[in-house]
Every structure is written in structure tokens, then in C-alpha cells.
Design a protein around this motif. Sequence first.
Motif, PDB file in Angstrom:
ATOM      1  N   GLY A   1      28.370  56.940  45.085  1.00  0.00           N
ATOM      2  CA  GLY A   1      27.924  56.068  44.006  1.00  0.00           C
ATOM      3  C   GLY A   1      28.933  54.981  43.678  1.00  0.00           C
ATOM      4  N   LEU A   2      30.207  55.333  43.741  1.00  0.00           N
ATOM      5  CA  LEU A   2      31.250  54.354  43.446  1.00  0.00           C
ATOM      6  C   LEU A   2      31.340  53.288  44.534  1.00  0.00           C
ATOM      7  N   MET A   3      31.110  53.669  45.787  1.00  0.00           N
ATOM      8  CA  MET A   3      31.095  52.658  46.839  1.00  0.00           C
ATOM      9  C   MET A   3      29.916  51.712  46.651  1.00  0.00           C
ATOM     10  N   ASP A   4      28.774  52.246  46.256  1.00  0.00           N
ATOM     11  CA  ASP A   4      27.628  51.378  45.945  1.00  0.00           C
ATOM     12  C   ASP A   4      27.981  50.418  44.810  1.00  0.00           C
ATOM     13  N   LYS A   5      28.653  50.937  43.799  1.00  0.00           N
ATOM     14  CA  LYS A   5      29.046  50.106  42.659  1.00  0.00           C
ATOM     15  C   LYS A   5      30.003  49.003  43.099  1.00  0.00           C
ATOM     16  N   TRP A   6      30.970  49.372  43.935  1.00  0.00           N
ATOM     17  CA  TRP A   6      31.932  48.369  44.430  1.00  0.00           C
ATOM     18  C   TRP A   6      31.207  47.276  45.220  1.00  0.00           C
TER      19      TRP A   6
ATOM     20  N   ILE B   1      45.536  49.451  35.982  1.00  0.00           N
ATOM     21  CA  ILE B   1      44.580  49.437  34.863  1.00  0.00           C
ATOM     22  C   ILE B   1      44.725  48.151  34.057  1.00  0.00           C
ATOM     23  N   ALA B   2      44.371  47.056  34.673  1.00  0.00           N
ATOM     24  CA  ALA B   2      44.420  45.759  34.003  1.00  0.00           C
ATOM     25  C   ALA B   2      43.437  45.727  32.841  1.00  0.00           C
ATOM     26  N   GLN B   3      43.845  45.107  31.747  1.00  0.00           N
ATOM     27  CA  GLN B   3      43.021  45.057  30.543  1.00  0.00           C
ATOM     28  C   GLN B   3      42.456  43.664  30.254  1.00  0.00           C
ATOM     29  N   ASP B   4      43.010  42.647  30.891  1.00  0.00           N
ATOM     30  CA  ASP B   4      42.598  41.269  30.623  1.00  0.00           C
ATOM     31  C   ASP B   4      42.000  40.660  31.884  1.00  0.00           C
ATOM     32  N   PRO B   5      40.677  40.530  31.964  1.00  0.00           N
ATOM     33  CA  PRO B   5      40.056  39.991  33.182  1.00  0.00           C
ATOM     34  C   PRO B   5      40.545  38.595  33.543  1.00  0.00           C
ATOM     35  N   THR B   6      40.922  37.793  32.562  1.00  0.00           N
ATOM     36  CA  THR B   6      41.322  36.416  32.860  1.00  0.00           C
ATOM     37  C   THR B   6      42.615  36.357  33.670  1.00  0.00           C
ATOM     38  N   ILE B   7      43.388  37.459  33.657  1.00  0.00           N
ATOM     39  CA  ILE B   7      44.605  37.508  34.464  1.00  0.00           C
ATOM     40  C   ILE B   7      44.276  37.308  35.935  1.00  0.00           C
ATOM     41  N   TYR B   8      43.145  37.829  36.376  1.00  0.00           N
ATOM     42  CA  TYR B   8      42.761  37.676  37.778  1.00  0.00           C
ATOM     43  C   TYR B   8      42.490  36.208  38.110  1.00  0.00           C
ATOM     44  N   ARG B   9      41.888  35.493  37.200  1.00  0.00           N
ATOM     45  CA  ARG B   9      41.633  34.074  37.470  1.00  0.00           C
ATOM     46  C   ARG B   9      42.952  33.317  37.622  1.00  0.00           C
ATOM     47  N   GLU B  10      43.886  33.600  36.744  1.00  0.00           N
ATOM     48  CA  GLU B  10      45.189  32.939  36.832  1.00  0.00           C
ATOM     49  C   GLU B  10      45.890  33.299  38.139  1.00  0.00           C
ATOM     50  N   ALA B  11      45.799  34.559  38.537  1.00  0.00           N
ATOM     51  CA  ALA B  11      46.429  34.981  39.785  1.00  0.00           C
ATOM     52  C   ALA B  11      45.785  34.312  40.993  1.00  0.00           C
ATOM     53  N   ILE B  12      44.472  34.171  40.971  1.00  0.00           N
ATOM     54  CA  ILE B  12      43.769  33.511  42.075  1.00  0.00           C
ATOM     55  C   ILE B  12      44.136  32.029  42.130  1.00  0.00           C
TER      56      ILE B  12
ATOM     57  N   SER C   1      33.112  49.302  31.376  1.00  0.00           N
ATOM     58  CA  SER C   1      32.429  48.047  31.684  1.00  0.00           C
ATOM     59  C   SER C   1      33.407  46.940  32.056  1.00  0.00           C
ATOM     60  N   LEU C   2      34.698  47.185  31.849  1.00  0.00           N
ATOM     61  CA  LEU C   2      35.697  46.180  32.178  1.00  0.00           C
ATOM     62  C   LEU C   2      35.677  45.857  33.673  1.00  0.00           C
ATOM     63  N   PHE C   3      35.304  46.819  34.499  1.00  0.00           N
ATOM     64  CA  PHE C   3      35.254  46.558  35.931  1.00  0.00           C
ATOM     65  C   PHE C   3      34.282  45.439  36.254  1.00  0.00           C
ATOM     66  N   GLU C   4      33.092  45.484  35.671  1.00  0.00           N
ATOM     67  CA  GLU C   4      32.112  44.434  35.924  1.00  0.00           C
ATOM     68  C   GLU C   4      32.595  43.080  35.391  1.00  0.00           C
ATOM     69  N   GLU C   5      33.306  43.092  34.253  1.00  0.00           N
ATOM     70  CA  GLU C   5      33.858  41.848  33.725  1.00  0.00           C
ATOM     71  C   GLU C   5      34.889  41.262  34.688  1.00  0.00           C
ATOM     72  N   ILE C   6      35.762  42.122  35.199  1.00  0.00           N
ATOM     73  CA  ILE C   6      36.776  41.657  36.137  1.00  0.00           C
ATOM     74  C   ILE C   6      36.114  41.101  37.393  1.00  0.00           C
ATOM     75  N   ALA C   7      35.111  41.808  37.909  1.00  0.00           N
ATOM     76  CA  ALA C   7      34.425  41.341  39.109  1.00  0.00           C
ATOM     77  C   ALA C   7      33.797  39.974  38.884  1.00  0.00           C
TER      78      ALA C   7
END
Length: 400
Positions: free
Chosen positions: A48-53, A201-212, A244-250
Motif C-alpha cells: 500500500g505504501l508503494m502505491d501511495k509513493w 521528518i521534515a516539517q516545512d514543505p517549502t524547504i523542498y522548494r528552496e532546496a530544489i 497528510s504532510l507527505f502529500e503536501e511535500i509531494a
Amino acid sequence: MLLSSVLGKGHVHQIPKDGMTKFIRSVAEEKHEAGQPLYVLDLATIEGLMDKWNHSFPNVKPFYAVKCNTEPALITKLANLGANFDCASLVEIDSVLSLGISPNRIIFANPCKAISHIKHAAAVGVNLTTFDSEVEVDKIKKWHPQCRLLLRIKAPNDSGAMRPLGKKFGVLPEEIEPLLHYACNVAGLKVVGVSFHVGSIAQDPTIYREAIANARAAFDVADYLGIPKMQILNIGGGFRSSTSLFEEIAGVVNEAVKDYFPDPNLTMIAEPGRFFPETAFTLVTHVIGKRVRGEKIEYWIDEGIYGSFRPTLYNSCFVGIKPLSTKASEESSQICESTIYGPSCDSLDEVAVDIKLPELQLDDLIVFYNMGAYSKYVGSKFNGFDMLSTPTYLVSTNSS
């Protein structure tokens, strides 16, 4: 060794979704005396987790971080589902290869490697690694010159991450140009992309945008230096599956990639660790001691902080606890203030303090959920308790 062979060694019990408690009771009663805890791995949860990913990250290949949990059945299942693997040492590389997995499915994702480990990677054909210093370039040039490289850049600081990694790993922006020049134009190595990791366990999704965005800048520096076009972006880890943070990060990552990397030939990978095993593993322990002091009860169990609970000193809020009488008809209705100790003679070996539990008896069970991440495999043999030998039972739950 065939990928199916590890799963074939241990019988996979097919049980209904609501049958876990019954299964735990039966295994504990039939095969385990108090003093020997056990794990249960639900392979259906991994599916199920692979499907989610794949739904959230359709263009990102997961390279599972083996350090999180090296259970062979888990690695085999992930391999069969299409995952690749992030290894940080010679032993981790060999643990994956021993399961019949090709070395071209491994990234040696440790920016600082011992020479003996680099030699071993070269010998077994692991040809992708990370680096963040000139010294590492020199080692790779001498001992594994055919290896392809990812430049590890320092990720933006996520103060909410459980373990920020930028202090130890990654080049600073002003170091990117000279290091790329040294690796490619001086040492003659092939740098094929950029890697970052925002922390556990990142808490701020916007960090990924800055890193990218920072990764895009590194790609541009490579273009300026005339380095052959880089093709790989490694977005690291930091993901949990149970919020739900995972979907936000994605969503943030996918949008940022569209903005900064419109090239359709870009290869994206990631290094998820706890995302896959955390919720798939259940730990079953026995009550091996009890002391009543007034209205409070203290219990001893056959696992502790020198075994599976060492990481939970930092992430105990993720773990679910369920007491379970070995006889279903004898559940106590009396709720007591309780403390749970591990089996060692260290007074710091406290698993849970001042929690509410029904009164338990010797040999009753205390079940801990969400125990798959950084648990058994960071354990030790302190005080003679060998937590590394805890057996794992395989189940596959279904809705019927």
C-alpha cells in the motif's frame, strides 16, 4: 539468490485486517516464552505504501535507505515492488547484494567513505555515489575512478526536522563552483547530478522548494563550467507515510521541479527511509516483572532502550501502545498509572513513564505499533540482552 527466496524462507501468514490481535496472541502462546520479544511485518502495508509513493511521486524512483531497517524480507519485498536502495557502508551494500539485487540498483549515498568501502564498491560494481569535498574526490579518483558522482549540497535549514543534516553534510553555495571544477576538470571524474537531504521528518514543505532551487543553481554552475549535462536530481528523504504532510511535500516538490527543471530527460530519485517500514512493523513484548506501589504500577518487559526503543527516546510520540492479556477473557478494566521499564540493569532504561494502562499480569503482552523505523537494527547486546536476534513474523493482511 532469487528475490523470492527470502520471502520463501519464512511463511507469510494470510490474515484478515482485523485479525492481527488474534495472530499475535497465537504466536506468543505457541512459540514464545516471556523473555523473547517478536516482530510482525505486514507485507500488505508495504504494498500500500508503494502505491501511495507512486501516486504522489510518479516520476521519482525511491532508493530505500537501508539503514532504517535491514530486515531481509522488507528489502526483498521493496525490490520486488520496484524500489532501489541507498546504502551507506560496505555491510549495507553486501546485505542488499546477498538478496540477489543488482549493484546498479544501489546508490552509495554516504558523502564520506572509508577507502576500504570505496574499493569494495568498485569491486562489486556499485557505480553511483555522493561527495561534498575535495578529499572525497581524491579518494574516488584513486580507488573508483569509473564511479559516477552526485554533488551533495547543503540543504536549507528546517528547524522543525527531527535531525537536520546540514551541519554535517553538503557543500555551501560558494563551494559549488570550485568543487565541481576540481571533480570534473581536474580529477576527470563524471558528476551526473545533485543530491540534498532536508533532514529526518521534515516539517516545512517549502524547504523542498528552496532546496530544489539551490540544486538548479548547481546545475547552472555545471553548465557554466562546461561540464557535460547533469541528469540526476536526488531529493533525499525526510518523509513520513502516516500524516497528510507527505502529500503536501509531494505537491511542493512536483511543482518546484516543473518550475526549475522543465527538462523531460531529468531523472529524479529519492532516499526514503521510515516512509516504508515505520507503520508496517509491530513489536510484541512480554511482561516479565511487576511492582505495585500504591496506586501506581511498574512493569518490566523483555525489550528496552538498548534494543528497539533506543530511537523512541526521540520519537516516542509516533509509537502506539496496546496492552494485551494472553487470555482474551481476562482483560482488566482497572486503569492504573503505569511505568514500563526495559530488561537491563540501567535505571535509564525506561520505555514509557506515567501512562494509563489496565492492570497486567506476568506473561501478558504489551504491543507497540509503528515500530519499523530505526528500531531493532540500531539495537545492541548491552547487559547480555541480544535485541538483534528478535524474530520477525511475516503476515499479509486483507480486508476479508
